[in-house]
Write a protein that holds these residues in place. Structure first.
Motif, PDB file in Angstrom:
ATOM      1  N   MET A   1      14.390  62.207  50.380  1.00  0.00           N
ATOM      2  CA  MET A   1      13.256  62.954  50.983  1.00  0.00           C
ATOM      3  C   MET A   1      13.955  64.128  52.041  1.00  0.00           C
ATOM      4  N   ARG A   2      13.217  65.217  51.983  1.00  0.00           N
ATOM      5  CA  ARG A   2      13.592  66.299  52.763  1.00  0.00           C
ATOM      6  C   ARG A   2      12.769  66.243  54.166  1.00  0.00           C
ATOM      7  N   LEU A   3      13.208  66.678  55.206  1.00  0.00           N
ATOM      8  CA  LEU A   3      12.573  66.906  56.497  1.00  0.00           C
ATOM      9  C   LEU A   3      11.418  67.813  56.446  1.00  0.00           C
ATOM     10  N   ILE A   4      11.951  69.137  55.792  1.00  0.00           N
ATOM     11  CA  ILE A   4      11.227  70.067  55.652  1.00  0.00           C
ATOM     12  C   ILE A   4      11.252  70.741  54.205  1.00  0.00           C
ATOM     13  N   ASP A   5      10.249  71.155  53.569  1.00  0.00           N
ATOM     14  CA  ASP A   5      10.275  71.763  52.347  1.00  0.00           C
ATOM     15  C   ASP A   5      10.022  73.157  52.463  1.00  0.00           C
ATOM     16  N   PRO A   6      11.111  74.192  52.429  1.00  0.00           N
ATOM     17  CA  PRO A   6      10.894  75.548  52.615  1.00  0.00           C
ATOM     18  C   PRO A   6      10.241  76.082  51.393  1.00  0.00           C
ATOM     19  N   SER A   7      10.196  75.347  50.341  1.00  0.00           N
ATOM     20  CA  SER A   7       9.364  76.145  49.165  1.00  0.00           C
ATOM     21  C   SER A   7       7.781  75.932  49.219  1.00  0.00           C
ATOM     22  N   HIS A   8       7.352  75.134  50.103  1.00  0.00           N
ATOM     23  CA  HIS A   8       6.072  74.862  50.424  1.00  0.00           C
ATOM     24  C   HIS A   8       5.206  76.223  50.673  1.00  0.00           C
ATOM     25  N   PRO A   9       3.893  76.854  50.120  1.00  0.00           N
ATOM     26  CA  PRO A   9       3.201  77.662  50.433  1.00  0.00           C
ATOM     27  C   PRO A   9       2.993  78.027  51.893  1.00  0.00           C
ATOM     28  N   PHE A  10       2.833  77.152  52.640  1.00  0.00           N
ATOM     29  CA  PHE A  10       2.790  77.352  54.208  1.00  0.00           C
ATOM     30  C   PHE A  10       3.797  78.308  54.736  1.00  0.00           C
ATOM     31  N   PHE A  11       4.915  78.244  54.167  1.00  0.00           N
ATOM     32  CA  PHE A  11       6.156  78.924  54.807  1.00  0.00           C
ATOM     33  C   PHE A  11       6.211  80.097  54.493  1.00  0.00           C
ATOM     34  N   ARG A  12       5.642  80.553  53.430  1.00  0.00           N
ATOM     35  CA  ARG A  12       5.575  81.951  52.747  1.00  0.00           C
ATOM     36  C   ARG A  12       5.886  83.069  53.921  1.00  0.00           C
ATOM     37  N   PRO A  13       4.608  83.330  54.593  1.00  0.00           N
ATOM     38  CA  PRO A  13       4.409  84.200  55.779  1.00  0.00           C
ATOM     39  C   PRO A  13       5.531  84.162  56.722  1.00  0.00           C
ATOM     40  N   ALA A  14       6.211  85.262  56.929  1.00  0.00           N
ATOM     41  CA  ALA A  14       7.567  85.299  57.908  1.00  0.00           C
ATOM     42  C   ALA A  14       7.014  85.067  59.326  1.00  0.00           C
ATOM     43  N   TRP A  15       5.934  85.317  59.687  1.00  0.00           N
ATOM     44  CA  TRP A  15       5.319  84.969  61.035  1.00  0.00           C
ATOM     45  C   TRP A  15       5.482  83.668  61.407  1.00  0.00           C
ATOM     46  N   ARG A  16       4.817  83.009  60.612  1.00  0.00           N
ATOM     47  CA  ARG A  16       4.634  81.431  60.734  1.00  0.00           C
ATOM     48  C   ARG A  16       6.123  80.842  60.755  1.00  0.00           C
ATOM     49  N   ARG A  17       7.128  81.112  60.010  1.00  0.00           N
ATOM     50  CA  ARG A  17       8.401  80.515  60.060  1.00  0.00           C
ATOM     51  C   ARG A  17       9.161  81.126  61.405  1.00  0.00           C
ATOM     52  N   ALA A  18       8.793  82.242  61.876  1.00  0.00           N
ATOM     53  CA  ALA A  18       9.307  82.836  63.238  1.00  0.00           C
ATOM     54  C   ALA A  18       8.802  82.071  64.498  1.00  0.00           C
ATOM     55  N   ILE A  19       7.466  81.519  64.154  1.00  0.00           N
ATOM     56  CA  ILE A  19       6.915  80.745  65.342  1.00  0.00           C
ATOM     57  C   ILE A  19       7.396  79.363  65.140  1.00  0.00           C
ATOM     58  N   LEU A  20       7.517  78.826  63.991  1.00  0.00           N
ATOM     59  CA  LEU A  20       8.270  77.480  64.109  1.00  0.00           C
ATOM     60  C   LEU A  20       9.498  77.522  64.614  1.00  0.00           C
ATOM     61  N   VAL A  21      10.241  78.382  64.378  1.00  0.00           N
ATOM     62  CA  VAL A  21      11.643  78.428  64.965  1.00  0.00           C
ATOM     63  C   VAL A  21      11.964  78.769  66.396  1.00  0.00           C
ATOM     64  N   CYS A  22      10.935  79.637  66.950  1.00  0.00           N
ATOM     65  CA  CYS A  22      10.954  80.007  68.178  1.00  0.00           C
ATOM     66  C   CYS A  22      10.405  79.189  69.259  1.00  0.00           C
ATOM     67  N   ALA A  23       9.343  78.316  68.639  1.00  0.00           N
ATOM     68  CA  ALA A  23       8.608  77.315  69.508  1.00  0.00           C
ATOM     69  C   ALA A  23       9.630  76.426  70.090  1.00  0.00           C
ATOM     70  N   PRO A  24      10.603  75.736  69.408  1.00  0.00           N
ATOM     71  CA  PRO A  24      11.498  74.833  69.952  1.00  0.00           C
ATOM     72  C   PRO A  24      12.634  75.299  70.997  1.00  0.00           C
TER      73      PRO A  24
END
Length: 64
Positions: A1-24
């Motif tokens: 089982m993977r901890l994060i599934d980058p192919s999930h539709p939630f991660f398509r917009p770049a701004w969401r991915r950027a927020i999830l990386v910048c927050a930690p």
């Protein structure tokens, strides 16, 4: 089982991915400023893990 599934539709917009990386990384800075080095390293590692999966190895759907 993977901890994060980058192919999930939630991660398509770049701004969401950027927020999830910048927050930690931002929280690691807060912990570092309060001299909590262990927590700062932990959150920086989480940010690095997310950056690796959501930006470095991320591929848009259909471009395998």
């Amino acid at each position: 089982m993977r901890l994060i599934d980058p192919s999930h539709p939630f991660f398509r917009p770049a701004w969401r991915r950027a927020i999830l990386v910048c927050a930690p990384f931002a929280w690691a800075g807060v912990e570092w400023s309060f001299d909590n080095r262990i927590w700062a390293y932990l959150f920086a590692a989480i940010g690095g893990f997310l950056a690796w999966h959501l930006f470095v190895t991320w591929r848009p759907e259909g471009r395998d």
